[in-house]
Scaffold this motif. Sequence first.
Motif, PDB file in Angstrom:
ATOM      1  N   LEU A 105      36.480  17.628   5.074  1.00 26.67           N
ATOM      2  CA  LEU A 105      36.553  16.654   6.356  1.00 26.67           C
ATOM      3  C   LEU A 105      35.656  15.533   6.062  1.00 26.67           C
ATOM      4  O   LEU A 105      34.425  15.658   5.915  1.00 26.67           O
ATOM      5  N   GLU A 106      36.397  14.417   5.546  1.00 27.18           N
ATOM      6  CA  GLU A 106      35.552  13.276   4.737  1.00 27.18           C
ATOM      7  C   GLU A 106      35.628  12.063   5.818  1.00 27.18           C
ATOM      8  O   GLU A 106      35.017  10.939   5.748  1.00 27.18           O
ATOM      9  N   GLN A 107      36.845  11.890   6.617  1.00 25.64           N
ATOM     10  CA  GLN A 107      37.422  10.742   7.268  1.00 25.64           C
ATOM     11  C   GLN A 107      37.088  11.104   8.642  1.00 25.64           C
ATOM     12  O   GLN A 107      37.795  11.879   9.298  1.00 25.64           O
ATOM     13  N   ILE A 108      35.877  10.657   9.332  1.00 23.05           N
ATOM     14  CA  ILE A 108      35.860  10.375  10.675  1.00 23.05           C
ATOM     15  C   ILE A 108      35.712   9.139  11.354  1.00 23.05           C
ATOM     16  O   ILE A 108      34.380   8.366  10.871  1.00 23.05           O
ATOM     17  N   GLU A 109      36.234   8.721  12.103  1.00 24.60           N
ATOM     18  CA  GLU A 109      36.256   7.156  12.703  1.00 24.60           C
ATOM     19  C   GLU A 109      35.835   7.196  14.000  1.00 24.60           C
ATOM     20  O   GLU A 109      35.835   8.156  14.864  1.00 24.60           O
ATOM     21  N   VAL A 110      34.467   6.648  14.128  1.00 26.46           N
ATOM     22  CA  VAL A 110      34.125   6.795  15.637  1.00 26.46           C
ATOM     23  C   VAL A 110      33.837   5.286  16.110  1.00 26.46           C
ATOM     24  O   VAL A 110      33.576   4.323  15.460  1.00 26.46           O
ATOM     25  N   LYS A 111      34.164   5.214  17.558  1.00 29.59           N
ATOM     26  CA  LYS A 111      34.306   3.953  18.065  1.00 29.59           C
ATOM     27  C   LYS A 111      34.159   4.227  19.565  1.00 29.59           C
ATOM     28  O   LYS A 111      35.133   4.856  20.313  1.00 29.59           O
ATOM     29  N   ASP A 112      33.309   3.495  20.094  1.00 28.61           N
ATOM     30  CA  ASP A 112      33.255   3.226  21.523  1.00 28.61           C
ATOM     31  C   ASP A 112      33.228   4.944  22.364  1.00 28.61           C
ATOM     32  O   ASP A 112      33.963   5.075  23.395  1.00 28.61           O
ATOM     33  N   GLY A 113      32.322   5.630  21.735  1.00 33.56           N
ATOM     34  CA  GLY A 113      32.354   7.147  22.526  1.00 33.56           C
ATOM     35  C   GLY A 113      33.371   7.804  22.254  1.00 33.56           C
ATOM     36  O   GLY A 113      33.683   9.019  22.826  1.00 33.56           O
ATOM     37  N   LYS A 114      34.237   7.496  21.292  1.00 30.11           N
ATOM     38  CA  LYS A 114      35.650   8.258  21.095  1.00 30.11           C
ATOM     39  C   LYS A 114      35.611   8.585  19.172  1.00 30.11           C
ATOM     40  O   LYS A 114      34.811   7.796  18.786  1.00 30.11           O
ATOM     41  N   ALA A 115      36.014   9.469  18.881  1.00 30.80           N
ATOM     42  CA  ALA A 115      36.381   9.855  17.603  1.00 30.80           C
ATOM     43  C   ALA A 115      37.623  10.364  16.941  1.00 30.80           C
ATOM     44  O   ALA A 115      38.281  11.089  17.847  1.00 30.80           O
TER      45      ALA A 115
END
Length: 158
Positions: free
Chosen positions: A100-110
């Motif tokens: 698990l290397e890819q985690i996109e976080v934006k505006d309280g969501k992921a």
Amino acid sequence: MIKANPFLGNDEERAEIWDMLVAKDIRAYTQADWSLVEDDFLEDEFFAVNAGFDSDPGKWNLAFSRFESYRDSWLEAARASLNTEYAEPLEDAVHKLTTLEQIEVKDGKAIARKQFDGTIQVVGKEPEVLNWQTLYYLKKTPAGWKIVGFTGYLPYTK
């Protein structure tokens, strides 16, 4: 070999998500202990899609429209693992083949991309092959990150 959290110390949000989706999830599953992960979900918002190892979204299906159905299926599979004799400690084996290397976080969501690629040796049987990826959808809450759904059994790609 239990993997170390690659985000620890440099990215608090991704570290929290990694711990939930890798360390805690693997421990809970290999011990068939739902209580370790039961608070990681937003039950009222949860749903899951099964891609069936197919890259064509037209062939995917809504596997779990109700949280309780997912929980029950998870417990059934985890308990079956407890009744399987593995040639190595299961928790170590699952860690070894999980990424698990890819985690996109934006505006309280992921969105987090968890991949499985490898085999686990079973005593006296063919090895179990894990070769897929799952996209988890998460939401930040006052109590921390929570899973609202996922698309699982996507074809594995590096």
